[in-house]
Enzyme design. Structure first.
Site, PDB file in Angstrom:
ATOM      1  N   SER A   1     -35.638 -13.778 -42.849  1.00 37.49           N
ATOM      2  CA  SER A   1     -35.922 -14.092 -44.269  1.00 37.49           C
ATOM      3  C   SER A   1     -36.953 -13.107 -44.583  1.00 37.49           C
ATOM      4  O   SER A   1     -36.925 -12.669 -45.955  1.00 37.49           O
ATOM      5  CB  SER A   1     -36.323 -15.575 -44.471  1.00 37.49           C
ATOM      6  OG  SER A   1     -37.522 -15.934 -43.441  1.00 37.49           O
TER       7      SER A   1
ATOM      8  N   ASP B   1     -45.416 -21.956 -48.895  1.00 39.98           N
ATOM      9  CA  ASP B   1     -44.723 -22.465 -47.589  1.00 39.98           C
ATOM     10  C   ASP B   1     -45.352 -21.931 -46.312  1.00 39.98           C
ATOM     11  O   ASP B   1     -44.780 -22.397 -45.393  1.00 39.98           O
ATOM     12  CB  ASP B   1     -43.339 -22.309 -47.711  1.00 39.98           C
ATOM     13  CG  ASP B   1     -42.947 -20.811 -47.551  1.00 39.98           C
ATOM     14  OD1 ASP B   1     -43.875 -19.975 -47.511  1.00 39.98           O
ATOM     15  OD2 ASP B   1     -41.620 -20.437 -47.584  1.00 39.98           O
TER      16      ASP B   1
ATOM     17  N   HIS C   1     -43.341 -17.502 -45.796  1.00 43.17           N
ATOM     18  CA  HIS C   1     -42.830 -16.108 -46.429  1.00 43.17           C
ATOM     19  C   HIS C   1     -43.648 -15.403 -47.132  1.00 43.17           C
ATOM     20  O   HIS C   1     -44.682 -16.127 -47.844  1.00 43.17           O
ATOM     21  CB  HIS C   1     -41.702 -16.443 -47.363  1.00 43.17           C
ATOM     22  CG  HIS C   1     -40.482 -17.463 -46.595  1.00 43.17           C
ATOM     23  ND1 HIS C   1     -39.910 -18.551 -46.848  1.00 43.17           N
ATOM     24  CD2 HIS C   1     -39.645 -16.719 -45.709  1.00 43.17           C
ATOM     25  CE1 HIS C   1     -38.893 -18.963 -45.947  1.00 43.17           C
ATOM     26  NE2 HIS C   1     -38.599 -17.774 -45.351  1.00 43.17           N
TER      27      HIS C   1
END
Length: 327
Positions: free
Chosen positions: A79, A277, A280
């Site tokens: 990601s 979060d 990321h």
């Protein structure tokens, strides 16, 4: 009598009229010559279109369908390579920093294997399971071109997929097969695969067994990519983890720094800011990461050769990297 005078007048007019020239017109050109001239014209027009910048073609800067890059970079991993910058609660804020803005000199290989103008989010349509945002790809490409315009038009090949561990990138799997297939497609037409940018490993911090096997799996993956692309010294720049999904980040980071393969360079993302979060990278961090990747690519870049027979499928392989270790 009237009829006779009219006839004589007509005859006199015909005698006085100048005779038309019998010089050949374009209709009398030999067919083979006409075809040759038409082919030459088409070749000239296509050549002009090939080297024209998208902005010069009056289409708002979008890349024309026949655009081809000179230098290709593979973007793979999970990601943080795909990009989550600016994404909060699965919604991207749409903010594109100056360093990531579209350029007529940067293309993207679309999900349908077509070169198009690159713009954020680069992994749109590739990493389909989550919302994508800003990643390091555009910042990297723009930074490279600012310092080395000799690379020509850059082609970015997005292949990353969020939430994947290293075992999912093994040879024969979907992600690996897609990476190789897209890499081969990108190299058609004589483009040079300059390097692979790799950022992955957060998912392998969850399980201790995965963390312990990470180095072996990563080395195997890099070797397989080089072998299947027929680029035995393909430069690879990997990113050492900045964040984690599990408790074994130290084990994975150690494995990343101990890959110990030629032409593999590791840059450290530790210290880059993560979003809410804690996993990321933020947009600003992604811009910084892209610039770090660009510096890593350029700092040991030797004199490039335009062509080489080092690979059958990629005739313009960067054989210059054979001259100096990429460490």
């Amino acid at each position: 009598m009237v009829f006779r005078n009219t006839t004589l007048a007509s005859v006199d007019l015909e005698r006085q009229a100048p005779k038309t020239s019998k010089l050949p017109t374009h209709h009398h050109l030999r067919p083979s010559f006409a075809k040759a001239m038409f082919a030459l014209l088409c070749f000239f027009l296509l050549g002009c279109a090939r080297f024209a910048k998208p902005a010069d073609l009056g289409n708002g800067g979008a890349a024309p369908y026949f655009s081809q890059p000179s230098s290709v970079f593979l973007l793979a991993g999970q990601s943080n390579m795909a990009g989550r910058g600016g994404v909060v609660n699965d919604v991207w804020d749409g903010h594109v920093p100056t360093e990531c803005r579209a350029s007529g000199s940067v293309l993207r290989l679309s999900p349908g294997m077509i070169w198009e103008a690159a713009k954020e989010p680069i992994h749109l349509g590739i990493d389909v399971n989550k919302t994508v945002g800003i990643g390091p790809g555009m910042a990297f490409a723009n930074a490279v071109l600012r310092k080395d315009s000799g690379l020509g038009v850059i082609g970015l090949v997005p292949c990353a997929a969020g939430g994947t561990n290293i075992s999912e990138w093994g040879r024969g799997g979907h992600l690996y097969t897609r990476l190789i297939r897209r890499g081969e497609a990108a190299a058609r037409g004589g483009a040079t695969i300059q390097a692979m940018l790799w950022y992955q490993g957060e998912s392998d911090t969850v399980n201790l067994e995965d963390a312990k096997k990470y180095r072996t799996r990563l080395r195997r993956f890099f070797n397989h990519v080089r072998s299947d692309l027929e680029l035995p010294t393909l430069p690879i720049i990997q990113v050492a983890l900045a964040t984690q999904q599990g408790p074994y980040i130290d084990e994975v980071r150690e494995a990343q720094f101990r890959v110990d393969l030629p032409n593999v360079k590791t840059i450290d993302a530790k210290g880059l800011q993560a979003g809410p979060d804690y996993l990321h990278l933020t947009t600003a961090s992604q811009v910084q990461l892209g610039q770090m990747l660009a510096e890593a690519f350029l700092e040991r870049m030797p004199l490039r050769l335009q062509t080489s027979s080092a690979s059958r499928r990629h005739p313009s392989f960067v054989s210059g990297f054979l001259c100096r270790p990429f460490r």
